[in-house]
Motif scaffolding. Sequence first.
Motif, PDB file in Angstrom:
ATOM      1  N   LYS A 167       0.882  -1.168   0.000  1.00  0.00           N
ATOM      2  CA  LYS A 167       0.000   0.000   0.000  1.00  0.00           C
ATOM      3  C   LYS A 167       0.916   1.213   0.000  1.00  0.00           C
ATOM      4  O   LYS A 167       1.771   1.323   0.875  1.00  0.00           O
ATOM      5  CB  LYS A 167      -0.900  -0.011   1.245  1.00  0.00           C
ATOM      6  CG  LYS A 167      -1.920   1.114   1.223  1.00  0.00           C
ATOM      7  CD  LYS A 167      -2.905   1.003   2.361  1.00  0.00           C
ATOM      8  CE  LYS A 167      -2.412   1.763   3.556  1.00  0.00           C
ATOM      9  NZ  LYS A 167      -3.447   1.958   4.582  1.00  0.00           N
ATOM     10  N   ASP A 183       3.528   0.258   3.098  1.00  0.00           N
ATOM     11  CA  ASP A 183       3.022  -0.761   4.025  1.00  0.00           C
ATOM     12  C   ASP A 183       3.016  -2.103   3.306  1.00  0.00           C
ATOM     13  O   ASP A 183       2.538  -2.199   2.169  1.00  0.00           O
ATOM     14  CB  ASP A 183       1.565  -0.464   4.427  1.00  0.00           C
ATOM     15  CG  ASP A 183       1.470   0.563   5.536  1.00  0.00           C
ATOM     16  OD1 ASP A 183       2.520   1.027   6.016  1.00  0.00           O
ATOM     17  OD2 ASP A 183       0.335   0.892   5.919  1.00  0.00           O
ATOM     18  N   LYS A 240      -1.668  -5.587   7.804  1.00  0.00           N
ATOM     19  CA  LYS A 240      -0.349  -4.940   7.735  1.00  0.00           C
ATOM     20  C   LYS A 240       0.673  -5.788   8.485  1.00  0.00           C
ATOM     21  O   LYS A 240       0.541  -6.018   9.685  1.00  0.00           O
ATOM     22  CB  LYS A 240      -0.417  -3.538   8.338  1.00  0.00           C
ATOM     23  CG  LYS A 240       0.932  -2.826   8.401  1.00  0.00           C
ATOM     24  CD  LYS A 240       0.769  -1.348   8.722  1.00  0.00           C
ATOM     25  CE  LYS A 240       2.108  -0.687   8.998  1.00  0.00           C
ATOM     26  NZ  LYS A 240       2.010   0.776   9.113  1.00  0.00           N
ATOM     27  N   GLU A 251      -5.919  -4.744  12.534  1.00  0.00           N
ATOM     28  CA  GLU A 251      -5.559  -4.658  11.112  1.00  0.00           C
ATOM     29  C   GLU A 251      -4.173  -5.200  10.826  1.00  0.00           C
ATOM     30  O   GLU A 251      -3.717  -5.184   9.687  1.00  0.00           O
ATOM     31  CB  GLU A 251      -5.641  -3.197  10.659  1.00  0.00           C
ATOM     32  CG  GLU A 251      -7.071  -2.745  10.492  1.00  0.00           C
ATOM     33  CD  GLU A 251      -7.240  -1.258  10.714  1.00  0.00           C
ATOM     34  OE1 GLU A 251      -6.236  -0.540  10.744  1.00  0.00           O
ATOM     35  OE2 GLU A 251      -8.394  -0.835  10.883  1.00  0.00           O
ATOM     36  N   THR A 263      -2.270   0.057  -4.634  1.00  0.00           N
ATOM     37  CA  THR A 263      -2.943   1.353  -4.485  1.00  0.00           C
ATOM     38  C   THR A 263      -3.384   1.938  -5.829  1.00  0.00           C
ATOM     39  O   THR A 263      -4.442   2.578  -5.909  1.00  0.00           O
ATOM     40  CB  THR A 263      -1.974   2.329  -3.768  1.00  0.00           C
ATOM     41  OG1 THR A 263      -1.583   1.746  -2.530  1.00  0.00           O
ATOM     42  CG2 THR A 263      -2.643   3.667  -3.496  1.00  0.00           C
ATOM     43  N   LEU A 321      -9.634   6.176  -3.138  1.00  0.00           N
ATOM     44  CA  LEU A 321      -9.127   6.210  -1.770  1.00  0.00           C
ATOM     45  C   LEU A 321      -9.338   7.554  -1.086  1.00  0.00           C
ATOM     46  O   LEU A 321      -9.654   8.554  -1.732  1.00  0.00           O
ATOM     47  CB  LEU A 321      -7.639   5.826  -1.744  1.00  0.00           C
ATOM     48  CG  LEU A 321      -6.707   6.417  -2.781  1.00  0.00           C
ATOM     49  CD1 LEU A 321      -6.200   7.757  -2.316  1.00  0.00           C
ATOM     50  CD2 LEU A 321      -5.536   5.481  -2.997  1.00  0.00           C
ATOM     51  N   THR A 322      -9.194   7.545   0.209  1.00  0.00           N
ATOM     52  CA  THR A 322      -9.146   8.802   0.955  1.00  0.00           C
ATOM     53  C   THR A 322      -7.757   8.940   1.558  1.00  0.00           C
ATOM     54  O   THR A 322      -7.109   7.959   1.910  1.00  0.00           O
ATOM     55  CB  THR A 322     -10.188   8.860   2.091  1.00  0.00           C
ATOM     56  OG1 THR A 322     -10.003   7.732   2.926  1.00  0.00           O
ATOM     57  CG2 THR A 322     -11.600   8.906   1.580  1.00  0.00           C
ATOM     58  N   THR A 377      -5.532  11.042   4.478  1.00  0.00           N
ATOM     59  CA  THR A 377      -5.528  11.945   5.628  1.00  0.00           C
ATOM     60  C   THR A 377      -4.107  12.422   5.874  1.00  0.00           C
ATOM     61  O   THR A 377      -3.151  11.645   5.817  1.00  0.00           O
ATOM     62  CB  THR A 377      -6.077  11.260   6.893  1.00  0.00           C
ATOM     63  OG1 THR A 377      -5.418  10.000   7.049  1.00  0.00           O
ATOM     64  CG2 THR A 377      -7.564  11.014   6.794  1.00  0.00           C
ATOM     65  N   ASP A 427      -1.571   9.253   4.886  1.00  0.00           N
ATOM     66  CA  ASP A 427      -2.124   7.933   5.175  1.00  0.00           C
ATOM     67  C   ASP A 427      -3.287   7.713   4.256  1.00  0.00           C
ATOM     68  O   ASP A 427      -4.207   8.520   4.198  1.00  0.00           O
ATOM     69  CB  ASP A 427      -2.617   7.880   6.626  1.00  0.00           C
ATOM     70  CG  ASP A 427      -1.444   7.800   7.564  1.00  0.00           C
ATOM     71  OD1 ASP A 427      -0.576   6.955   7.333  1.00  0.00           O
ATOM     72  OD2 ASP A 427      -1.393   8.599   8.504  1.00  0.00           O
ATOM     73  N   THR A 434      -6.466   5.262   2.716  1.00  0.00           N
ATOM     74  CA  THR A 434      -7.379   4.152   2.955  1.00  0.00           C
ATOM     75  C   THR A 434      -7.959   3.752   1.616  1.00  0.00           C
ATOM     76  O   THR A 434      -8.521   4.592   0.908  1.00  0.00           O
ATOM     77  CB  THR A 434      -8.526   4.598   3.894  1.00  0.00           C
ATOM     78  OG1 THR A 434      -7.951   5.189   5.050  1.00  0.00           O
ATOM     79  CG2 THR A 434      -9.398   3.417   4.288  1.00  0.00           C
ATOM     80  N   HIS A 435      -7.779   2.501   1.258  1.00  0.00           N
ATOM     81  CA  HIS A 435      -8.388   2.002   0.016  1.00  0.00           C
ATOM     82  C   HIS A 435      -9.887   1.852   0.262  1.00  0.00           C
ATOM     83  O   HIS A 435     -10.292   1.183   1.201  1.00  0.00           O
ATOM     84  CB  HIS A 435      -7.808   0.636  -0.370  1.00  0.00           C
ATOM     85  CG  HIS A 435      -6.348   0.676  -0.723  1.00  0.00           C
ATOM     86  ND1 HIS A 435      -5.581  -0.456  -0.814  1.00  0.00           N
ATOM     87  CD2 HIS A 435      -5.515   1.697  -1.023  1.00  0.00           C
ATOM     88  CE1 HIS A 435      -4.336  -0.129  -1.151  1.00  0.00           C
ATOM     89  NE2 HIS A 435      -4.283   1.175  -1.275  1.00  0.00           N
ATOM     90  N   LEU A 436     -10.716   2.456  -0.586  1.00  0.00           N
ATOM     91  CA  LEU A 436     -12.158   2.411  -0.353  1.00  0.00           C
ATOM     92  C   LEU A 436     -12.831   1.241  -1.047  1.00  0.00           C
ATOM     93  O   LEU A 436     -13.794   0.690  -0.580  1.00  0.00           O
ATOM     94  CB  LEU A 436     -12.813   3.711  -0.849  1.00  0.00           C
ATOM     95  CG  LEU A 436     -12.409   4.957  -0.069  1.00  0.00           C
ATOM     96  CD1 LEU A 436     -13.156   6.162  -0.608  1.00  0.00           C
ATOM     97  CD2 LEU A 436     -12.684   4.790   1.413  1.00  0.00           C
TER      98      LEU A 436
END
Length: 280
Positions: free
Chosen positions: A124, A128, A137, A169, A223, A228-229, A231, A267, A269-271
């Motif tokens: 990711k 990661d 992870k 996770e 990825t 994705l989002t 942050t 960071d 996040t895969h949606l």
Amino acid sequence: MTAPYADLSRPPLSAAALSAALAPDGFWRRVDVVPSTGSTNADLAVRALGGEPEGALLLAEHQTGGRGRLDRRWVSPPRAGLTLSMLLRPAAVPTERRGWLPLLVGLALAETVTRIGKIPAYLKWPNDLLLGAERGKAAGVLAQVVGDAVVVGVGMNVTTRADELPTGEATSLVIAGSSCTDRGPLVRALARGVAGWYGALREAAGDARSCGLWAAYLRYCETIGQQLTVTRPGQDPLAGRAIGVDDGGRLLLRVGAGQHTMLASGDITHLRPVERTQRR
Ligand code: BT5
């Protein structure tokens, strides 16, 4: 007789054996294993400031103050995984292309787990290491710039049991079914992989495409193509679709019709659930 270590499934690492195995390759000049320290990254940063040349590999059997990115923590029971740092002095890699250094370490991790552990591994962005259908992870990478040196740290869960993992996770090589949970061969493969890709990147003056690094990284990176989002501290979350990685190792994100942005960190996040097909 007192046992040198309590848990027979977690034998200690041997600095002498690792040094002997890695020395002929030329890059790893010095290999140390310490029983316990706060953070291997912090220790190597001090050594880097003292002028030590590149090619140092420092492993700790236990860290009491392991660091993640953004002041987060990396926690791992003694000898359950790898907690190590590497000292690089990438003079031949232009500053704007050094974003590839942590990425190449993530790639070397993925290649190590695939080759030695014989299980599929995924990255990711930025680095990661994810394993298993749930994409837990198993490893993270922390790169720190120290003057003209870069200290790159790796934490990887190897024999860590589910009840020892810090978050739901997380996963480990043993949980994901790795055929090897012996840390010696894993360290050797990782160190050789890093030295190989780093040497290639240096020779190419930081051009990740011409030396094959870019294509190799994308083979493992899940990825790209994902919605994705993102942050980032002190900034609004960003939503978009990842469409590539650029010459500096930054993530190219489409955030609206015809609108793009580049991310150097953050960071994500895969949606969308990842397609569960192996692309290799
Ligand atoms: C990372 O940060 O993933 C980079 C971790 C780098 C650790 C190595 S260990 C050797 C070297 N010396 C150091 O002091 N550090 C490096 P980040 O992406 O910020 O992820 C940190 C987050 O991962 C934490 O906030 C936890 O949620 C989670 N985490 C902590 N320990 C974990 C573990 N053992 N396995 C999986 N996730 C973990």
